[in-house]
Enzyme design. Sequence first.
Site, PDB file in Angstrom:
ATOM      1  N   HIS A 186       9.199   1.068   2.544  1.00 12.64           N
ATOM      2  CA  HIS A 186       9.057  -0.366   2.302  1.00 12.64           C
ATOM      3  C   HIS A 186       7.695  -0.722   1.715  1.00 12.64           C
ATOM      4  O   HIS A 186       7.479  -1.867   1.288  1.00 12.64           O
ATOM      5  CB  HIS A 186       9.285  -1.149   3.607  1.00 12.64           C
ATOM      6  CG  HIS A 186      10.143  -2.353   3.440  1.00 12.64           C
ATOM      7  ND1 HIS A 186       9.941  -3.280   2.428  1.00 12.64           N
ATOM      8  CD2 HIS A 186      11.204  -2.811   4.143  1.00 12.64           C
ATOM      9  CE1 HIS A 186      10.845  -4.240   2.532  1.00 12.64           C
ATOM     10  NE2 HIS A 186      11.628  -3.982   3.558  1.00 12.64           N
ATOM     11  N   ARG A 187       6.777   0.245   1.675  1.00 14.97           N
ATOM     12  CA  ARG A 187       5.484  -0.029   1.060  1.00 14.97           C
ATOM     13  C   ARG A 187       5.570  -0.048  -0.463  1.00 14.97           C
ATOM     14  O   ARG A 187       4.761  -0.710  -1.121  1.00 14.97           O
ATOM     15  CB  ARG A 187       4.454   1.024   1.490  1.00 14.97           C
ATOM     16  CG  ARG A 187       4.149   1.030   2.988  1.00 14.97           C
ATOM     17  CD  ARG A 187       3.252   2.205   3.345  1.00 14.97           C
ATOM     18  NE  ARG A 187       3.917   3.489   3.089  1.00 14.97           N
ATOM     19  CZ  ARG A 187       3.344   4.668   3.308  1.00 14.97           C
ATOM     20  NH1 ARG A 187       2.102   4.734   3.787  1.00 14.97           N
ATOM     21  NH2 ARG A 187       4.012   5.781   3.057  1.00 14.97           N
TER      22      ARG A 187
END
Length: 466
Positions: free
Chosen positions: A437-438
């Site tokens: 999700h980064r």
Amino acid sequence: MAQVLEFKLPDLGEGLTEAEVVRWLVEVGDVVAVDQPVVEVETAKAMVEVPCPYGGVVTARFGEEGTELPVGAPLLTVAVGSPEATESRGASGGPSGDGAGSEASGNVLVGYGTGAPAARRRRVRPAPVGQAPATAADPAPTTAAHPAPVTAARSAPVRASAPTSVPVLGAVAPQGPVAVISPLVRKLARQHGLDLRQVAGSGRDGLILRTDVESAIRAADEDAAAVPSTPARPEPDTSGERIPLRGVRGAVAEKLSRSRREIPDATCWVDADATELMAARAAMNAAGPKVSVLALLARICTAALARFPELNSTVDAEAREIVRLTGVHLGFAAQTERGLVVPVVRDAHTRNAESLGAEIARLTEAARDGKLAPAQLTGGTFTLNNYGVFGVDGSTPIINHPEAAMLGVGRIVPKPWVHEGELAVRQIVQLSLTFDHRVCDGGTAGGFLRYVADCVEQPAVLLRTL
């Protein structure tokens, strides 16, 4: 006059620090040629045959089969320029001459050379019981002792004789170096809080063996049980089978644990109608070389990554940067007898479905034979996991660190499906995407997965990128 040279376990590359001896390929007394494989070892990456850089007669082997050795530990010694080696080379028309220079290749494996013979070492002789430690006038040698060589053939291995008495704590003065070389012995002592300086070794020159440590542990347990003021604590049941986490299995466990610790992952999934994809594959196979479903999915992945490059990236945590990668090196999960491995198809973005299928087949066969090189198992940028071959519909894959995403594919099975407004039986597959999700938000991940599903349902969508 023969010169005895020591061959150490070389650096096998990719940051590997140890290897397990799986099978010796030579016996003591055998004549070996330069760069002849002498031992098969298993690293955290793959099985590797290690060639010897010296030509001569094997005089000793270090480490029994099943033993883990660190990089730089002695593997074997070779008598260079011995009559047996000279006679063998003369009969075979090979090179002759004396000295290490004419008997060494100089280049065995990554980061290892044989330009000069190994320095001679002196053994550590621990002081007898009650003897005072060495003084400055009589210094003790500081070089650690070699492990005891395995000098017998596998059919009749030499076993260390059992100690005549149980080693006891306090038998050796705490000063001076510890006469132990095996990392397994040191690990066993650490696990039980045992000071090796307090253990008397039964091996040659006082070398501490595993049996010595186990006997000392038993003696300590018996002494603790004999004290009436200390109530015995119930011990957990440890009678089950213990399987060491080492080699390929240990590397997989370490990588998956690191992925869970460092990557904030999320998963999205979708069901797709693969009927048209299966029909297109049947048409391809009827007109030429067979193309696997995995190859078609791999081609779809490379097309999707071209549209959504965020998922072909990695995170540099120290620099706090996302590194988007230019090339796609596609990993795919392959189950082998030694565990799960992920071979990598280099430059997958430059290949068509037929080329991808041929490379996947080649790497899969090498993986099952245990012949993949460490370089073929590293450097991936995106992984495709076809867990449908195990008969399951869905999964939430763990990202192959340090990559940013993995696409999972379930089994393709006939299911009721609404097609063109009517209920019909169609070939349905579940697709799941686990992503870091980064590197992107859910919108990007959802767009990638939806594009993959559209290509599965309508393979003609791929014509735009071909």
